[in-house]
Scaffold this motif. Structure first.
Motif, PDB file in Angstrom:
ATOM      1  N   ARG A 163      16.096 -24.115   3.803  1.00 24.28           N
ATOM      2  CA  ARG A 163      16.493 -23.151   2.769  1.00 24.28           C
ATOM      3  C   ARG A 163      15.643 -23.321   1.512  1.00 24.28           C
ATOM      4  N   ILE A 164      15.335 -24.569   1.155  1.00 27.06           N
ATOM      5  CA  ILE A 164      14.482 -24.798  -0.026  1.00 27.06           C
ATOM      6  C   ILE A 164      13.140 -24.079   0.184  1.00 27.06           C
ATOM      7  N   GLY A 165      12.557 -24.230   1.386  1.00 26.62           N
ATOM      8  CA  GLY A 165      11.261 -23.608   1.671  1.00 26.62           C
ATOM      9  C   GLY A 165      11.349 -22.094   1.636  1.00 26.62           C
ATOM     10  N   ALA A 166      12.419 -21.531   2.234  1.00 26.65           N
ATOM     11  CA  ALA A 166      12.576 -20.067   2.278  1.00 26.65           C
ATOM     12  C   ALA A 166      12.740 -19.504   0.865  1.00 26.65           C
ATOM     13  N   ILE A 167      13.496 -20.206   0.036  1.00 24.11           N
ATOM     14  CA  ILE A 167      13.732 -19.709  -1.335  1.00 24.11           C
ATOM     15  C   ILE A 167      12.449 -19.836  -2.164  1.00 24.11           C
ATOM     16  N   GLU A 168      11.732 -20.934  -1.977  1.00 23.99           N
ATOM     17  CA  GLU A 168      10.478 -21.093  -2.727  1.00 23.99           C
ATOM     18  C   GLU A 168       9.521 -19.929  -2.399  1.00 23.99           C
TER      19      GLU A 168
END
Ligand code: PTJ
Length: 258
Positions: A123-128
């Motif tokens: 999720r961190i990667g997708a949001i970034e």
């Protein structure tokens, strides 16, 4: 037929939602949250949060009230006079107002930090990526090399150079425990939350009881209008804002329509 029964059954893209639909903003908001879940940005629990928010917004009249506007101006004044302001982004915020958060960060010279209740590397990667697609050039919260004291492990993760050391933080749609823990760290906290009885706005220095889709662009507009204001003028706006009155006004509007 009620407004809710006129909702189009299946919408592929939000452009298909007719702008003259009486529930237009609510439909766009719902659509963005659904897409956020599909893209791995928004947690499934974000749908429950959205449903709760939507009910409060309905009772508030789905408009920015006078006291919410005052709170948004006070929030802009706090962010402009901060030494190190940080805007916190969770899965709902990223789905609903990614470009608007980037614009606010630019208007007040703040950092953007991803800060998740249900934290996973995916999720961190997708949001970034999503924030970068919407114009962000720097995104904090990837390292999470510091901890908010008195919170359990995953929820406490923040960046040492970001939320951990910030003096003013904007935490929209924030979990109550984390809002209390940030307050205990002595930060000036601005919370956007449609439920004035929720713990997060209750502990905030500036509770903004408004829909984030209206609140963030309005804060940016206030920040731009105050761009050349002196420290004394900003301080006067901050001093004039009455958090108790803002919370009471929102509750009264929801309970009594006043
Ligand atoms: O992305 P994550 O993992 O960080 O999780 C984010 C959520 C929002 C799921 C998580 O923080 C959560 O569960 O939050 P709560 O406890 O449901 O609180 C969300 C609050 O935001 C509720 O008080 C809602 O009324 C409010 N809210 C929901 N949608 C909006 C809103 N406030 C302003 N604008 C909205 N559009």
């Amino acid at each position: 037929m009620s407004d809710h029964e006129t909702v189009p059954a299946a919408v592929e893209h939000e452009d298909e939602i007719p702008p003259d639909h009486p529930r237009y903003t609510d439909l766009v908001t719902r659509h963005r949250i659904e897409r956020g879940v599909e893209k791995g940005i928004t947690h499934l629990q974000g749908m429950h949060a959205e449903g709760r928010g939507s009910a409060f917004d309905y009772l508030l009249g789905e408009e920015t009230t006078e006291t919410a506007d005052e709170a948004e101006r006070a929030a802009a004044a706090h962010l402009l006079s901060a030494d190190q302001p940080v805007l916190s982004i969770n899965g709902n915020v990223a789905a609903l107002v990614p470009g608007e958060m980037v614009e606010l960060a630019a208007a007040v010279d703040a950092d953007l930090e991803i800060n998740l209740f249900n934290r996973t590397p995916e999720r961190i990667g997708a949001i970034e990526s999503h924030l970068r697609e919407h114009g962000a050039t720097a995104v904090k919260g990837l390292e999470a090399d510091a901890r908010i004291p008195n919170l359990d492990h995953e929820r406490s993760k923040v960046d040492a150079e970001g939320i951990y050391s910030a003096d003013v933080v904007l935490v929209p749609l924030e979990d109550g425990d984390r809002a209390e823990a940030l307050e205990a760290m002595g930060k000036t906290e601005i919370v956007i939350d449609l439920n004035p009885l929720s713990r997060s706005p209750q502990v905030a220095d500036v509770p903004v009881v408004d829909n984030i889709v209206r609140a963030v662009p309005n804060m940016t507009a206030h920040a731009r209008a105050l761009q050349d204001a002196s420290e004394a003028e900003l301080e006067a706006i901050i001093e004039d804002f009455d958090r108790e009155r803002a919370l009471e006004a929102a509750e009264s509007r929801i309970r009594n329509g006043l």
